[in-house]
Design an enzyme around this catalytic site. Sequence first.
Site, PDB file in Angstrom:
ATOM      1  N   THR A  11     -44.807 -52.423 -38.091  1.00  0.00           N
ATOM      2  CA  THR A  11     -44.279 -51.411 -38.804  1.00  0.00           C
ATOM      3  C   THR A  11     -43.315 -50.810 -37.812  1.00  0.00           C
ATOM      4  OG1 THR A  11     -46.072 -49.896 -37.782  1.00  0.00           O
ATOM      5  CG2 THR A  11     -46.219 -50.652 -40.071  1.00  0.00           C
ATOM      6  N   GLY A  13     -40.624 -51.341 -33.887  1.00  0.00           N
ATOM      7  CA  GLY A  13     -40.196 -51.979 -32.656  1.00  0.00           C
ATOM      8  C   GLY A  13     -40.473 -53.596 -32.439  1.00  0.00           C
ATOM      9  N   ARG A  35     -49.433 -47.832 -41.270  1.00  0.00           N
ATOM     10  CA  ARG A  35     -48.385 -47.106 -42.125  1.00  0.00           C
ATOM     11  C   ARG A  35     -47.859 -47.931 -43.308  1.00  0.00           C
ATOM     12  NH1 ARG A  35     -44.662 -44.908 -37.332  1.00  0.00           N
ATOM     13  NH2 ARG A  35     -45.279 -46.917 -36.470  1.00  0.00           N
ATOM     14  N   ASP A  59     -56.576 -49.903 -39.293  1.00  0.00           N
ATOM     15  CA  ASP A  59     -56.505 -49.620 -38.000  1.00  0.00           C
ATOM     16  C   ASP A  59     -57.116 -50.741 -37.254  1.00  0.00           C
ATOM     17  OD1 ASP A  59     -56.822 -48.124 -35.602  1.00  0.00           O
ATOM     18  OD2 ASP A  59     -56.924 -46.150 -36.457  1.00  0.00           O
ATOM     19  N   TYR A 152     -52.972 -47.039 -19.089  1.00  0.00           N
ATOM     20  CA  TYR A 152     -52.138 -47.956 -19.870  1.00  0.00           C
ATOM     21  C   TYR A 152     -52.087 -49.183 -19.110  1.00  0.00           C
ATOM     22  CZ  TYR A 152     -48.184 -50.304 -21.963  1.00  0.00           C
ATOM     23  OH  TYR A 152     -47.321 -50.907 -22.743  1.00  0.00           O
ATOM     24  N   THR A 187     -38.152 -48.464 -28.186  1.00  0.00           N
ATOM     25  CA  THR A 187     -38.790 -48.573 -29.592  1.00  0.00           C
ATOM     26  C   THR A 187     -39.215 -47.368 -29.865  1.00  0.00           C
ATOM     27  OG1 THR A 187     -40.696 -49.171 -28.548  1.00  0.00           O
ATOM     28  CG2 THR A 187     -39.423 -51.207 -29.385  1.00  0.00           C
TER      29      THR A 187
END
Length: 252
Positions: A11, A13, A35, A59, A152, A187
């Site tokens: 959806t 990037g 989305r 998801d 991350y 992005t």
Amino acid sequence: MNKIAMVTGATSGIGKATALKLAQNGFNLIITGRRNDRLEELKSELESKNTSIFSLCFDIRNTLEIDKAVASLPTEWKSIDVLVNNAGLAAGADPIHDGLWSDWEQMIDTNIKGLLYLSKQIIPGMMERKKGHIINVSSIAGKETYANGNVYCATKHAVEAITKGMRIDLLPYNIKVSSVSPGMVETEFSIVRYHGDTDKADNVYKGLTPLYADDIADAIEYMVTRPPHVNINDMLIMPTAQASAVYNHREE
Ligand code: NDP
Ligand code: 8X3
């Protein structure tokens, strides 16, 4: 029938750019994301260029949604040749002692558990057919750790280990496993990381030319167009103005 590629996180990037690029290479595409309006928009755009598209809205953190989505694929869409595990995010950029538990869970559930669970659904078909190609989107954050990147970076280090483990375990089944590891790509990544704070997100790219999603899609295109006996294990791709996770050159 054309080859089929599934691209997660299409959806926005890198995922969206990859879907567009693979369509140009004649792939039929399964595109995924949460989305649905964006999935439908991309579907119409690609269908107008004569690409066959199947969109799956789910998801990736939710195993029941994944099960349902994969089960809903019609027979002619089940033989997936290429899986691009791209859906992912950074949430927050805080020192370890200030990090939010909810951000940590979101990153771990998406970047590690989501990637693993979806792959587990797709791999058996590839094993049966004795062919397939899995491309995991890692990061410079999978190779280095930087201040406030803690969790991350940990998730992308996990992606690196999972990629290597997959490559070893899937060796007898003629399945290629690759990773692509970008530095800064402009992005929606930073907007998401800073929880919608666009000023903070803009600052990330201030004074330098970052990579763009299409640059990573180019790399993925290269990987999927190699002959059957060639696998690209990993591509580490940085902006010219970025030497490592922490060294950047910015013009005032
Ligand atoms: P974007 O925010 O632009 O795109 C992220 C994509 O992931 C979206 O399509 C989003 O779809 C999807 N996604 C996120 N969470 C979920 C979820 N829970 N379920 C399903 N889909 C989800 O960022 P990028 O394109 O930059 O990021 C793509 C990948 O590239 C990520 O894995 C990121 O870690 C990695 N990467 C990015 C770099 C960068 O600097 N931008 C550098 C190195 C790696 P939706 O919101 O519709 O669900
Ligand atoms: C995204 C690149 O440098 O923000 O994976 O970790 S970085």
